[in-house]
Design an enzyme around this catalytic site. Structure first.
Site, PDB file in Angstrom:
ATOM      1  N   GLU A 130       0.788  -1.239   0.000  1.00 32.31           N
ATOM      2  CA  GLU A 130       0.000   0.000   0.000  1.00 32.31           C
ATOM      3  C   GLU A 130       0.819   1.288   0.000  1.00 32.31           C
ATOM      4  O   GLU A 130       0.356   2.313  -0.520  1.00 32.31           O
ATOM      5  CB  GLU A 130      -0.952   0.008   1.202  1.00 32.31           C
ATOM      6  CG  GLU A 130      -2.094  -0.983   1.097  1.00 32.31           C
ATOM      7  CD  GLU A 130      -1.741  -2.403   1.523  1.00 32.31           C
ATOM      8  OE1 GLU A 130      -2.618  -3.274   1.463  1.00 32.31           O
ATOM      9  OE2 GLU A 130      -0.564  -2.643   1.895  1.00 32.31           O
ATOM     10  N   ASP A 164      -3.633  -1.724   5.660  1.00 29.35           N
ATOM     11  CA  ASP A 164      -4.812  -1.712   6.523  1.00 29.35           C
ATOM     12  C   ASP A 164      -5.344  -3.120   6.758  1.00 29.35           C
ATOM     13  O   ASP A 164      -4.570  -4.042   6.932  1.00 29.35           O
ATOM     14  CB  ASP A 164      -5.867  -0.757   5.943  1.00 29.35           C
ATOM     15  CG  ASP A 164      -6.429  -1.203   4.603  1.00 29.35           C
ATOM     16  OD1 ASP A 164      -5.746  -1.955   3.874  1.00 29.35           O
ATOM     17  OD2 ASP A 164      -7.569  -0.795   4.270  1.00 29.35           O
TER      18      ASP A 164
END
Length: 385
Positions: free
Chosen positions: A168, A176
């Site tokens: 990410e 996350d």
């Protein structure tokens, strides 16, 4: 075109591989949601099958909306003794969430930027608190949202085809789906290393890192599934016993050294720091080939994402899963309000120039005050678990 691209995946260099995977995710809006996920009762088990093989089983909002209520129904059903989740197509378990749809919604001011993350994290928590044995067959690409569908369950079965990553920071996000919970709990500083660099683990290394609980040959998975669903009123111990028997029979790469073994001393020392800047200083100070390679990789990532991720893992190390997901929901909304996520999607998916212009452009410019605002409560809009 898509199958051809998928066949080329093993030969592509890592960054281009990530680009191809992300491009698959951005195509997800073109598919029909009716059969994106199959939910079936087989023998003693509830079986969830992600059914978007052409786009690497990318997780869409309608899929989340279908999986969650069925998971809760099976959890409460006295005739369902275990829950099994897998992907179709042989290339991926699930390569992540629908990045392009979220980006488009964010730019248009759409509600998906709240709803997707909220419902996804509620599902991640349901998996993490599930009272029935939960078995994820993570055969093939398992990234981002796919990690959230597997890593919090009791059992994660990797194969020689498993490719794990949390990439990410390369697109202006953070690892996350509960990354703040499981990553800092991995051995030493492996979790920090994986989170900040997006390093990809393959095959048995996914199990050796502690992300998978078992390792089984890909071609044995249909037999394993048959044996699991044929168990008579199994307990968690019965499921573990069956998985252990398959794991012990698998000899692929059994003697192979863990890919990070030779670097663990350096990872543990260089990623032991009180700030992101200190990690960068440690890498520069070391100056060896491994350190310089990490420095080069991290320098391409969003400075905001790096600082956000570092603090996420620091704080998550002492939190329970629910508090981590609440924190991550706040961070997701900060990313949706910001610049770097949309710029990362533009650079990797839309214009494909691989040259994101991060704002701020340096770690030093990402202030503590700004970070504090990202972690701040959203009041009545906070995630409620």
């Amino acid at each position: 075109m898509v199958p051809q691209v998928a066949r080329q995946l093993p030969r592509l260099k890592s960054f281009h591989r990530l680009q191809i995977i992300l491009q698959h995710l951005c195509m997800s809006k073109h598919t029909d949601s009716v059969h994106e996920v199959l939910l079936e009762k087989k023998g003693c088990a509830g079986v969830i099958t992600m059914n978007r093989p052409k786009i690497l089983n990318a997780l869409s909002f309608p899929m989340i909306q279908q999986i969650y209520p069925q998971l809760k129904t099976w959890e409460a059903d006295p005739e369902t003794f275990l829950i099994l989740i897998k992907g179709t197509g042989g290339k991926a378990f699930c390569a992540g969430g629908d990045i392009r749809a979220i980006s488009d919604a964010g730019k248009a001011g759409g509600r998906l930027v709240q709803d997707f993350f909220r419902e996804e994290y509620i599902l991640n928590n349901a998996i993490g608190t599930c009272q029935k044995p939960y078995v994820a067959l993570i055969d093939g690409i398992t990234m981002g949202g796919g990690v959230g569908l597997s890593v919090h369950g009791h059992f994660r079965v990797a194969t020689e085809k498993t490719l794990f990553a949390m990439p990410e920071t390369a697109i202006g996000l953070f690892p996350d789906v509960g990354g703040g919970y499981f990553l800092p709990r991995l051995s030493g500083k492996i979790g920090y290393y994986l989170a900040l660099t997006g390093f990809r683990l393959k095959g048995r290394d996914v199990q050796k890192a502690g992300i998978a609980t078992h390792f089984v040959e890909s071609e044995k998975l249909p037999a394993l599934e048959r044996d699991l669903t044929s168990l008579k009123s199994p307990s968690k111990e019965n499921v573990a016993e069956l998985l252990n028997s398959y794991h012990l029979k698998c000899k692929i790469d059994q003697e192979k050294q863990f890919i990070l073994d030779e670097h663990m001393e350096k990872i543990n020392s260089m990623f032991s720091a009180s700030s992101m800047e200190e990690i960068m200083q440690n890498l520069k100070k070391d100056g060896g080939p491994f350190a310089l390679k990490q420095l080069e990789t991290i320098s391409k990532m969003s400075p905001t994402s790096l600082k956000m991720t570092f603090r996420q893992l620091q704080e998550g190390a002492s939190m329970n899963l629910q508090d981590v997901l609440t924190m991550e929901y706040r961070l997701s909304q900060a990313c949706m309000r910001g610049h770097d996520f949309y710029e990362g999607v533009r650079a990797v998916l839309i214009d494909k120039d691989q040259a994101p212009k991060w704002k701020p452009a340096t770690l030093e410019e990402v202030t503590d005050e700004f970070l504090d605002s990202c972690f701040k409560s959203l009041g009545s809009n906070d995630l409620k678990l």
